[in-house]
Design a protein around this motif. Structure first.
Motif, short mmCIF file in Angstrom:
data_model
loop_
_atom_site.label_atom_id
_atom_site.label_comp_id
_atom_site.label_asym_id
_atom_site.label_seq_id
_atom_site.Cartn_x
_atom_site.Cartn_y
_atom_site.Cartn_z
N LYS A 290 -3.80 17.09 -27.86
CA LYS A 290 -5.12 17.17 -27.57
C LYS A 290 -5.15 18.54 -26.62
N SER A 291 -4.07 19.20 -26.63
CA SER A 291 -3.82 20.30 -25.45
C SER A 291 -4.34 19.95 -24.29
N GLN A 292 -4.10 18.88 -23.80
CA GLN A 292 -4.51 18.62 -22.27
C GLN A 292 -3.33 18.60 -21.41
N CYS A 293 -3.72 18.78 -20.00
CA CYS A 293 -2.68 18.71 -19.11
C CYS A 293 -3.14 18.03 -17.83
N VAL A 294 -1.96 17.51 -17.07
CA VAL A 294 -2.16 16.64 -16.05
C VAL A 294 -2.00 17.41 -14.79
N GLU A 295 -2.87 17.18 -13.73
CA GLU A 295 -2.58 17.73 -12.18
C GLU A 295 -2.26 16.67 -11.24
N VAL A 296 -1.21 16.83 -10.85
CA VAL A 296 -1.04 15.73 -9.73
C VAL A 296 -0.94 16.32 -8.44
N ARG A 297 -1.94 15.51 -7.40
CA ARG A 297 -2.05 16.06 -6.01
C ARG A 297 -1.60 14.74 -5.32
N THR A 298 -0.35 14.80 -4.74
CA THR A 298 0.33 13.78 -4.06
C THR A 298 0.21 14.21 -2.63
N HIS A 299 -0.07 13.12 -1.69
CA HIS A 299 -0.21 13.51 -0.28
C HIS A 299 1.11 13.62 0.53
N ALA A 300 2.15 12.90 -0.14
CA ALA A 300 3.36 12.97 0.60
C ALA A 300 4.42 13.21 -0.61
N GLY A 301 5.76 13.73 -0.04
CA GLY A 301 6.96 13.92 -0.97
C GLY A 301 7.48 12.65 -1.39
N SER A 302 7.25 11.52 -0.62
CA SER A 302 7.89 10.27 -0.91
C SER A 302 6.86 9.14 -0.59
N ILE A 303 6.61 8.28 -1.40
CA ILE A 303 5.85 7.10 -1.15
C ILE A 303 6.80 5.93 -1.51
N PRO A 304 7.52 5.42 -0.85
CA PRO A 304 8.12 4.26 -0.85
C PRO A 304 7.69 2.88 -0.87
N MET A 305 8.03 1.80 -1.49
CA MET A 305 7.13 0.60 -1.61
C MET A 305 8.12 -0.32 -2.56
N ARG A 306 7.79 -1.55 -2.58
CA ARG A 306 8.25 -2.48 -3.21
C ARG A 306 7.43 -2.88 -4.54
N ALA A 307 7.92 -2.92 -5.69
CA ALA A 307 7.12 -3.09 -6.98
C ALA A 307 7.91 -3.23 -8.51
N ASP A 308 7.45 -3.67 -9.22
CA ASP A 308 8.00 -3.79 -10.77
C ASP A 308 7.87 -2.47 -11.31
N LYS A 309 8.79 -1.51 -11.32
CA LYS A 309 8.91 -0.24 -11.58
C LYS A 309 8.27 -0.01 -13.08
N THR A 310 9.02 -0.80 -14.20
CA THR A 310 8.48 -0.68 -15.25
C THR A 310 6.80 -1.02 -15.72
N ARG A 311 6.54 -2.16 -14.79
CA ARG A 311 5.06 -2.59 -15.00
C ARG A 311 4.01 -1.32 -14.48
N LEU A 312 4.46 -0.71 -13.33
CA LEU A 312 3.52 0.19 -12.69
C LEU A 312 3.73 1.46 -13.41
N VAL A 313 4.75 1.93 -14.09
CA VAL A 313 4.78 2.93 -15.01
C VAL A 313 3.78 2.61 -16.29
N GLN A 314 3.88 1.52 -16.54
CA GLN A 314 2.79 1.08 -17.80
C GLN A 314 1.50 1.24 -17.43
N VAL A 315 1.22 0.82 -16.17
CA VAL A 315 -0.23 1.14 -15.56
C VAL A 315 -0.74 2.47 -15.52
N MET A 316 0.07 3.46 -15.07
CA MET A 316 -0.04 4.86 -14.92
C MET A 316 -0.12 5.40 -16.40
N GLN A 317 0.81 5.14 -17.29
CA GLN A 317 0.75 5.68 -18.81
C GLN A 317 -0.86 5.15 -19.28
N ASN A 318 -1.12 3.98 -19.12
CA ASN A 318 -2.33 3.50 -19.69
C ASN A 318 -3.47 4.08 -19.20
N LEU A 319 -3.55 4.34 -17.93
CA LEU A 319 -4.68 5.04 -17.45
C LEU A 319 -4.77 6.65 -17.89
#
Length: 664
Positions: free
Chosen positions: A389-418
């Protein structure tokens, strides 16, 4: 026994005025027996609620009113001349308490006491007693006035009230399913039961004195919701609310909360009683029940969505059979088949994930992750749909690094769905914006699009399973109505929340994701850092004394063999009692404890083991099949230093052992 001569001005058997012997609150003073008031004597004699009588200097009864006869059971002629000590219990007589009372009254002018006294029939009653010294005009002691009141019923009532209050306190303290605690009028916590510790994660000494607004999400605090609840409870007496609340570790849970104003007898506000219940499971069940009502609609949608990609696949295969030599047609057909199979695979994956979540079989694999990498991977996975659909994504992150503990695969799935959801409902050529911020200990991620927006009637339902705004099969955009429900389930399993907002039709949508940032991410501050991958044991991992407690013998023996191969000294206990027996001997550096064991479970073992000699420096690790956030919170509250989920990956196990290694 010789008695002192009676005052010639005092009529025989006369008594002092009652104000000299009030049961309580009277002023200490000496009473002079120089008031020959015979009518007043008649009045005192007729009093029946108080035993009013006099004693000579030696403590013998010299007058007796009707109240004394009623309360103590003796007629006047039976008791006159008898020593007043016969009203006392044997133990009081043995310690010379009657004489001590007379001595104190003689020295101080007045003595008051409460205690057990004895009637003529041997029964006991609880008495309030006031003894007042009687002196003549020259100040010589001539006897004592004694006023006794039967306080048995009042004492019984007080004891019953105390017992009731103690029973209620123990009952409240023992409740585990409800957080029950008190606030002062300003909203500060003054009491805390075990259910509150279990649900909210705070120990009593950590939370007493703090303001209860600490349990509200930041947006509710900013909106003044805690203070509004206090004011409303004070005005109407009771407030009930349901909404998100925050645990000590930053995770959120859905709570039913009752706040009740507490007043004393004078209607002065004493504070507030607060009862909180974790309704997360009930809310999830209710949503599942509502989703079952939409099952017929979902089946119609599923039929539509599965047949749509199957039709072009069937057509492409038929075309290739009709023109097997046409290379251009074959390439076009294969590309079409690949796109449709990818779409089908995604539908099946979503269905399987929803099935795992609703049946409680999904398991998060928590590890140190870098959230900016999760965003990049989610966008990358959605890129084919964006490119189409010729769409683009702009990412505005507040920091260069955001470390946390999580299930990487599942959160990637969440971001992909959104991102896919934003792309799906946005026009060609538009952009999707992803922005991150930190609020307190919470990561906030917003996915904003320029699409068709969400109607106000659907904003609260859009995360429900199989929910779509349009009628099944008629939605131009297609889909099963699973993606957003799956997102919410995965986010809540991480202890977070997700919400949607839209200004209305045609004005775009914003999806806000909030995830707790706990202190655990400090274990490895490097983005994307991983545990050693050279084998089960890294060279720097030192041998430890390990106590392994598990009632599953095969599981315990096999894990012990692996640990011993890696150089550790392992002692096995197949139940809690054996663990307590061997712990002083092996003095473990680390204890790996199964939670679900017959007899003593893991929680009981860790509590008992902390009292065993030789375990002062032991670090405790829960080794269990329970993997939900609430299970981790419970083990943390019980004092475990780590929580490992069976079957545990060896790299995770050895990394935990290395992290918990005691100081040299």
């Amino acid at each position: 026994m010789t008695r002192p001569p009676e005052d010639p001005q005092q009529p025989a058997g006369s008594v002092p005025r009652p104000d000299a012997g009030e049961p309580s609150g009277g002023r200490s003073q000496e009473i002079r027996a120089d008031l020959p008031d015979v009518p007043y004597q008649t009045l005192v004699d007729s009093v029946q609620d108080y035993a009013i009588f006099t004693l000579d200097v030696g403590g013998h009864v010299s007058s007796w009113n009707k109240g004394a006869a009623r309360i103590k059971g003796y007629a006047r002629e039976e008791i006159l001349g008898k020593h007043f000590s016969q009203f006392y219990t044997p133990d009081a007589i043995a310690r010379s308490w009657p004489q001590a009372e007379l001595k104190a009254a003689a020295e101080q002018g007045r003595f008051e006491d409460e205690g057990w006294r004895v009637r003529k029939d041997g029964s006991r009653f609880w008495a309030n007693v006031v003894i007042t010294a009687l002196k003549d005009a020259e100040g010589r002691l001539i006897g004592f006035a004694k006023v006794t009141r039967d306080m048995t019923e009042r004492r019984r009532a007080a004891e019953a009230l105390h017992q009731s209050e103690e029973t209620l306190r123990l009952l409240v303290e023992g409740v585990k399913d409800y957080a029950i605690f008190m606030l002062d009028p300003g909203g500060h916590i003054v009491s805390w039961n075990s259910g509150a510790s279990y649900i909210k994660g705070y120990r009593r000494d950590e939370i007493i004195g703090r303001h209860f607004s600490v349990f509200y999400p930041q947006e509710d605090v900013a909106a003044g919701k805690p203070s509004r609840h206090l004011a409303l409870a004070q005005r109407v007496g009771r407030v009930e609310d349901e909404g998100w609340r925050v645990r000590k570790d930053g995770s959120l849970f859905w709570a039913n909360v009752t706040l009740t104003a507490v007043y004393d007898e004078s209607r002065t506000l004493r504070g507030f009683a607060k009862v909180t219940r974790d309704m997360s499971e009930r809310r999830r069940r209710e949503e599942l029940e509502r989703s079952s009502q939409r099952m017929n609609e979902f089946l119609a949608t599923l039929s539509h969505e599965l047949r749509n990609p199957l039709a072009p696949v069937h057509s492409a295969l038929a075309a290739m059979r009709l023109a097997p030599e046409d290379a251009v047609l074959a390439n076009r057909s294969l590309a079409m088949i690949e796109r449709q199979v990818t779409h089908l695979s995604r539908l099946v994956d979503d269905l399987l994930d929803i099935g795992r979540i609703t049946s409680g079989r999904i398991e998060l694999r928590m590890e140190p992750v870098e959230f900016n990498e999760i965003i990049a991977l989610g966008v990358e996975a959605a890129q084919p749909a964006l490119d189409a659909k010729s769409q683009c994504v702009e990412v505005r992150t507040h920091a260069g690094s955001i470390p946390m503990r999580a299930d990487k695969t599942r959160l990637v799935q969440v971001m992909q769905n959104l991102v896919l959801n934003a792309s799906k409902f946005s026009p060609p050529g538009s952009s999707v914006t992803i922005a991150t911020t930190i609020q307190n200990r919470t990561l906030q991620v917003q996915v904003m699009d320029q699409g068709c927006g969400i109607g106000p009637q659907a904003i609260d339902e859009i995360f429900n399973l199989f929910m779509q705004e349009s009628r099944p099969g008629t939605d131009l955009h297609g889909g099963l109505g699973i993606g957003l429900s799956l997102c919410r389930s995965l986010v809540e399993l991480h202890g977070g929340t997700i919400s949607a907002a839209s200004a209305g039709a045609g004005q775009g949508s914003t999806f806000t994701l909030r995830l707790p940032l706990t202190a655990s991410h400090k274990e490895d501050p490097r983005p994307g850092a991983a545990l050693p991958a050279q084998g089960p044991v890294a060279p720097e991992l030192q041998a430890q004394r390990i106590l392994l407690v598990d009632d599953n013998r095969d599981a315990a023996d096999s894990l012990a063999m692996l640990l011993e191969i890696c150089g550790h000294e392992v002692t096995i206990a197949y139940d809690g009692a054996e663990a307590l027996h061997v712990a002083p001997r092996c003095r473990p550096h680390i204890a790996l404890i199964d939670l679900a064991m017959p007899g003593m479970d893991g929680f009981e073992v860790v509590r008992a083991m902390r009292l065993v000699a030789g375990t002062e420096l032991t670090r405790f690790v829960a080794l269990t099949g329970f993997a939900q956030p609430a299970d981790r919170q419970r083990t943390e509250a019980a004092g475990f230093d780590a929580h490992l989920v069976k079957p545990v990956e060896l790299e995770t196990l050895f990394g935990t052992i290395a992290r918990l290694r005691p100081p040299e």
